[in-house]
Design an enzyme around this catalytic site. Structure first.
Site, PDB file in Angstrom:
ATOM      1  N   GLU A 167      39.241 -62.535 -25.939  1.00  0.00           N
ATOM      2  CA  GLU A 167      38.148 -62.939 -25.029  1.00  0.00           C
ATOM      3  C   GLU A 167      38.405 -62.415 -23.629  1.00  0.00           C
ATOM      4  OE1 GLU A 167      35.875 -65.450 -22.142  1.00  0.00           O
ATOM      5  OE2 GLU A 167      38.021 -65.127 -22.280  1.00  0.00           O
ATOM      6  N   GLU A 168      39.654 -62.484 -23.202  1.00  0.00           N
ATOM      7  CA  GLU A 168      39.976 -62.149 -21.804  1.00  0.00           C
ATOM      8  C   GLU A 168      39.832 -60.661 -21.498  1.00  0.00           C
ATOM      9  OE1 GLU A 168      40.248 -64.250 -19.526  1.00  0.00           O
ATOM     10  OE2 GLU A 168      40.978 -66.117 -20.388  1.00  0.00           O
TER      11      GLU A 168
ATOM     12  N   HIS B 294      43.136 -68.840 -14.190  1.00  0.00           N
ATOM     13  CA  HIS B 294      43.863 -67.559 -14.156  1.00  0.00           C
ATOM     14  C   HIS B 294      45.027 -67.579 -13.164  1.00  0.00           C
ATOM     15  CE1 HIS B 294      40.844 -64.826 -16.468  1.00  0.00           C
ATOM     16  NE2 HIS B 294      40.968 -66.024 -17.007  1.00  0.00           N
TER      17      HIS B 294
HETATM   18 CO    CO Z   1      39.874 -66.707 -18.786  1.00  0.00          CO
HETATM   19 ZN    ZN Z   2      38.410 -68.676 -21.147  1.00  0.00          ZN
END
Ligand code: CO
Ligand code: ZN
Length: 340
Positions: free
Chosen positions: A202-203, A311
């Site tokens: 996803e990242e 993050h």
């Molecule tokens: Co993220």
């Molecule tokens: Zn996420």
């Protein structure tokens, strides 16, 4: 007594999931950990070609739908690009890594090697860039450096329990995996065929959920992910606050949540008396986009867990928001879905 044991179990699950490394593309260890946790609670499990773990619970009965719930199990990290003669490893980021949050940080490579992040001497008043940073594994030369080009590391930081608030690296998005797992355990009966997807990559651009959504072919779907808050000093103007309940996403920069899905989520939160907040996120994306855009299109939304310092190695969530998200997801999946 029962409540205490339950919260100890929940703390242990959080610790296990956030402390297992799994940067995008290197999700084997975290996937194995999730498989181990969910085996007793689902009817069937498979891993697709990209590495998404897809667990089905329930079969479609009258009034039921094929539902996809997606929580990503990858996390941000770094990848070695070059090792110099003195054994310092240069790197690029995997996903959105800020150089500022790297300074003095510690990293854990997939083979168990550890290192610290150092910074070159910079001109006064200059902002560090990723190319000014390097990993020092304690090597004394290129020859004895234990890491090589292409090796992957995650950030290393133990969980910090602050009581009502919990802090860890990778709350994005392991806390959503916790929500999905706890909902899977809590659902007593469902008219739906629910596919819990623990998605990869996803990242680096919502990649795993693309193939997972195509494979599952859902009639409705939700991402579960963290969202930013507007309640810290000088933060962006945003209505979401830590502790005000799970958030129902209206939009982010990757998709507009389906209005029927938003209405379904709000109605269920109100019926179940779960405090919730509405989320409009200026920048960011989730697996909800991949679900919505698959095949000929699918009604999709996102259940968000408010999170500060996303993050960074110290992402903070609120315990009541977490419990609210588990209760809301459980309620959403336990009854027929009306989308109108
Ligand atoms: Co993220
Ligand atoms: Zn996420």
């Amino acid at each position: 007594m029962k409540k205490n044991t339950q919260s100890q179990d929940l703390n242990a699950l959080i610790k296990r999931l956030v402390e297992t490394p799994g940067p995008s593309g290197s999700e084997h260890d975290i996937r194995a950990a999730v498989e181990d946790e969910i085996r007793p609670y689902c009817d069937e499990m498979r891993v697709d070609a990209l590495g998404n773990l897809i667990a089905r619970k329930g079969t479609k009965k009258a009034g039921g739908m094929r539902v996809m719930i997606s929580a990503h199990i990858d996390e941000i990290g770094l990848m070695v690009t070059h090792v110099d003669d003195n054994g310092f490893a240069r790197f690029i980021s995997i996903g959105g890594v800020s150089p500022l949050t790297c300074l003095g940080g510690r990293v854990l490579f997939m083979d168990g090697t550890r290192g610290v992040i150092g910074l070159e001497r910079l001109e006064p008043n200059t902002m560090p860039k990723l190319e000014n940073l390097y990993v020092d594994t304690g090597a004394t030369s290129k020859a004895d450096c234990p890491v090589k080009v292409g090796d992957v590391a995650g950030f290393e930081r133990p969980v910090l329990d602050l009581g009502k608030r919990i802090v860890a690296k990778s709350m994005d998005d392991r806390i959503a995996a916790v929500v999905a797992i706890e909902a899977m355990k809590a659902i007593k009966s469902t008219p739906h065929e629910v596919h819990f997807v623990f998605s990869v990559q996803e990242e680096v651009g919502i990649r795993g959920a693309i193939t997972a959504a195509y494979g599952v072919d859902p009639e409705v779907g939700l991402a579960v992910d963290v969202t930013r808050t507007g309640d810290t000093p000088m933060s962006a103007k945003m209505a979401v606050a830590l502790g005000d309940g799970p958030a129902i996403k209206v939009r982010d920069s990757s998709f507009m949540a389906d209005s029927r899905v938003i209405a379904w989520m709000k109605a269920e939160a109100e019926a179940s008396k779960i405090p919730y907040q509405m989320e409009v996120l200026e920048y960011g994306g989730t697996d909800g986009r991949a679900i919505q855009m698959t095949r000929a299109g699918v009604p999709a939304g996102c259940l968000s867990i408010p999170c500060r310092y996303i993050h960074t190695p110290s992402e903070m969530v609120d315990r009541d928001d977490l419990l609210g998200a588990i209760d809301l997801l459980t309620a959403l999946l336990s009854e027929p879905i009306k989308l109108d």
